[in-house]
Design an enzyme around this catalytic site. Structure first.
Site, mmCIF file in Angstrom:
data_model
loop_
_atom_site.group_PDB
_atom_site.id
_atom_site.type_symbol
_atom_site.label_atom_id
_atom_site.label_comp_id
_atom_site.label_asym_id
_atom_site.label_seq_id
_atom_site.Cartn_x
_atom_site.Cartn_y
_atom_site.Cartn_z
ATOM 1 C CE LYS A 177 -34.379 15.011 -46.348
ATOM 2 N NZ LYS A 177 -34.170 16.431 -45.963
ATOM 3 C CB VAL B 115 -39.353 18.531 -39.490
ATOM 4 C CG1 VAL B 115 -38.387 19.558 -40.021
ATOM 5 C CG2 VAL B 115 -40.030 17.776 -40.598
ATOM 6 C CE1 TYR C 23 -32.037 19.252 -43.674
ATOM 7 C CE2 TYR C 23 -33.019 19.379 -41.513
ATOM 8 C CZ TYR C 23 -32.953 18.817 -42.756
ATOM 9 O OH TYR C 23 -33.815 17.810 -43.081
ATOM 10 C CE1 TYR D 49 -37.131 14.327 -49.139
ATOM 11 C CE2 TYR D 49 -39.117 15.675 -49.327
ATOM 12 C CZ TYR D 49 -37.885 15.428 -48.743
ATOM 13 O OH TYR D 49 -37.417 16.258 -47.758
ATOM 14 C CB SER E 117 -34.918 14.795 -42.754
ATOM 15 O OG SER E 117 -35.578 15.662 -43.619
HETATM 16 N N1 GLU Z 1 -40.558 15.958 -45.241
HETATM 17 C C1 GLU Z 1 -39.855 17.098 -44.713
HETATM 18 C C2 GLU Z 1 -39.716 18.156 -45.793
HETATM 19 O O1 GLU Z 1 -39.362 17.812 -46.859
HETATM 20 C C3 GLU Z 1 -38.512 16.664 -44.213
HETATM 21 C C4 GLU Z 1 -37.709 17.772 -43.611
HETATM 22 C C5 GLU Z 1 -36.976 17.312 -42.356
HETATM 23 O O2 GLU Z 1 -37.323 16.310 -41.766
HETATM 24 O O3 GLU Z 1 -36.046 18.012 -41.970
HETATM 25 O O4 GLU Z 1 -39.964 19.297 -45.586
#
Ligand code: GLU
Length: 304
Positions: A67, A257, A239, A191, A64
């Protein structure tokens, strides 16, 4: 900052001795296989100096953290129009939650929760093949890092495509609300691949310099946009752990993650930290502890 190399070595030694390291993400099989005993931290200063400690030459899945880069591209392409499709408020819910999305008619709370990031990717896909978008993303990251050795790990992307049912549910739900313009499989494919970009902390710290807003650093987006991206990282970058991260570290950051976190000390430095074990909110446990120590020992908190 003459003590910085010593501070980083000290932090790496403390993290190596940490008894409780969190657990690597296991919902993406390829990530579950990563050795949780690794730790790395890198700092790229506004004056061009760079320092690292730990496993700073090992590549990890940025997940993430990607992003931040897609948001920068989307704001460059669409400007404020992006906000008709995604909000700018913290969600207070898990990264992959579908709950709020139903209450709020398919418009995600912010661009950093999964639903919001899928919308951002969908928005910049418009009219392009996923391959073109991924090429643009890699060019952006490589330019920012001044390093061409940055790639997508196809096995990680495939691993997530085969198991990412929650993200598929989010995408289809938003499509049902008219908030996804491309076929869900196409936006999701892009994505999953953007999340599978691999970097070392040294590369990620260098790439993050475009968010530092200091003279002499790469200016890939305007100073105003940099401020806004930092604001979103501070309020939404972790988050439902975003408030806790702001409280403990006092700097904007974006976690993934894979266990990586990109943290910005505005006007001073870009910091990348990585340790695969996660806390209950899905953010790197030791990564968070390490940047908390770094912010305290350097006095870099934006709150004084
Ligand atoms: N590719 C992961 C998902 O979409 C990213 C989530 C993250 O890194 O927090 O679940």
């Amino acid at each position: 900052m003459p003590h910085l190399p010593a501070i980083l070595e000290e932090i790496a030694a403390e993290m190596a001795a940490a008894p409780e390291r969190g657990r690597p993400a296991d919902y993406i099989p390829e990530l579950a296989a990563v050795d949780p005993n690794q730790f790395a931290i890198s700092v790229a200063l506004a004056d061009g100096q760079q320092f690292s400690a730990g496993d700073a030459a090992t590549k990890f899945s940025i997940q993430s953290v990607s992003k931040v880069f897609t948001l920068a591209i989307a704001l460059g392409r669409l400007g404020d129009q992006l906000w008709t499709r995604v909000g700018r408020e913290p969600s207070g819910l898990a990264f992959n939650s579908i709950l709020q999305l139903e209450h709020e008619q398919g418009r995600p709370r912010n661009p950093f929760i999964n639903a919001g990031a899928i919308v951002v990717t969908d928005a910049i896909l418009a009219g392009h093949a996923p391959r073109e978008l991924l090429g643009e993303l890699l060019r952006f990251i490589r330019t920012a890092a001044e390093d061409d050795d940055i790639h997508i790990n196809e096995s990680v992307a495939r691993s997530e495509s085969e198991t990412g049912h929650r993200n598929m549910a989010l995408a289809h739900f938003m499509r049902a609300h008219g908030n996804l313009l491309n076929p869900p499989e196409m936006s999701l494919g892009a994505y999953f691949h953007q999340c599978a970009v691999e970097m070392t902390t040294a590369q990620l710290a260098r790439a993050g310099r475009f968010l530092v807003n200091a003279p002499g650093l790469p200016h890939l987006v305007s100073a105003t946009r940099v401020r806004r991206i930092n604001a979103l990282m501070m309020t939404c970058g972790h988050y439902d752990g975003s408030g806790d991260f702001a409280y403990r570290v006092g700097l904007p950051g974006k976690s993934g993650v894979g266990g990586g976190i990109l943290v910005i000390a505005p006007g001073r430095a870009s910091i990348a930290v990585w340790s695969p074990g996660l806390n209950a909110q899905g953010n790197s446990k030791l990564g968070t502890e390490a940047v908390e120590l770094l912010a305290r020992r350097t006095g870099w908190s934006v709150f004084g």
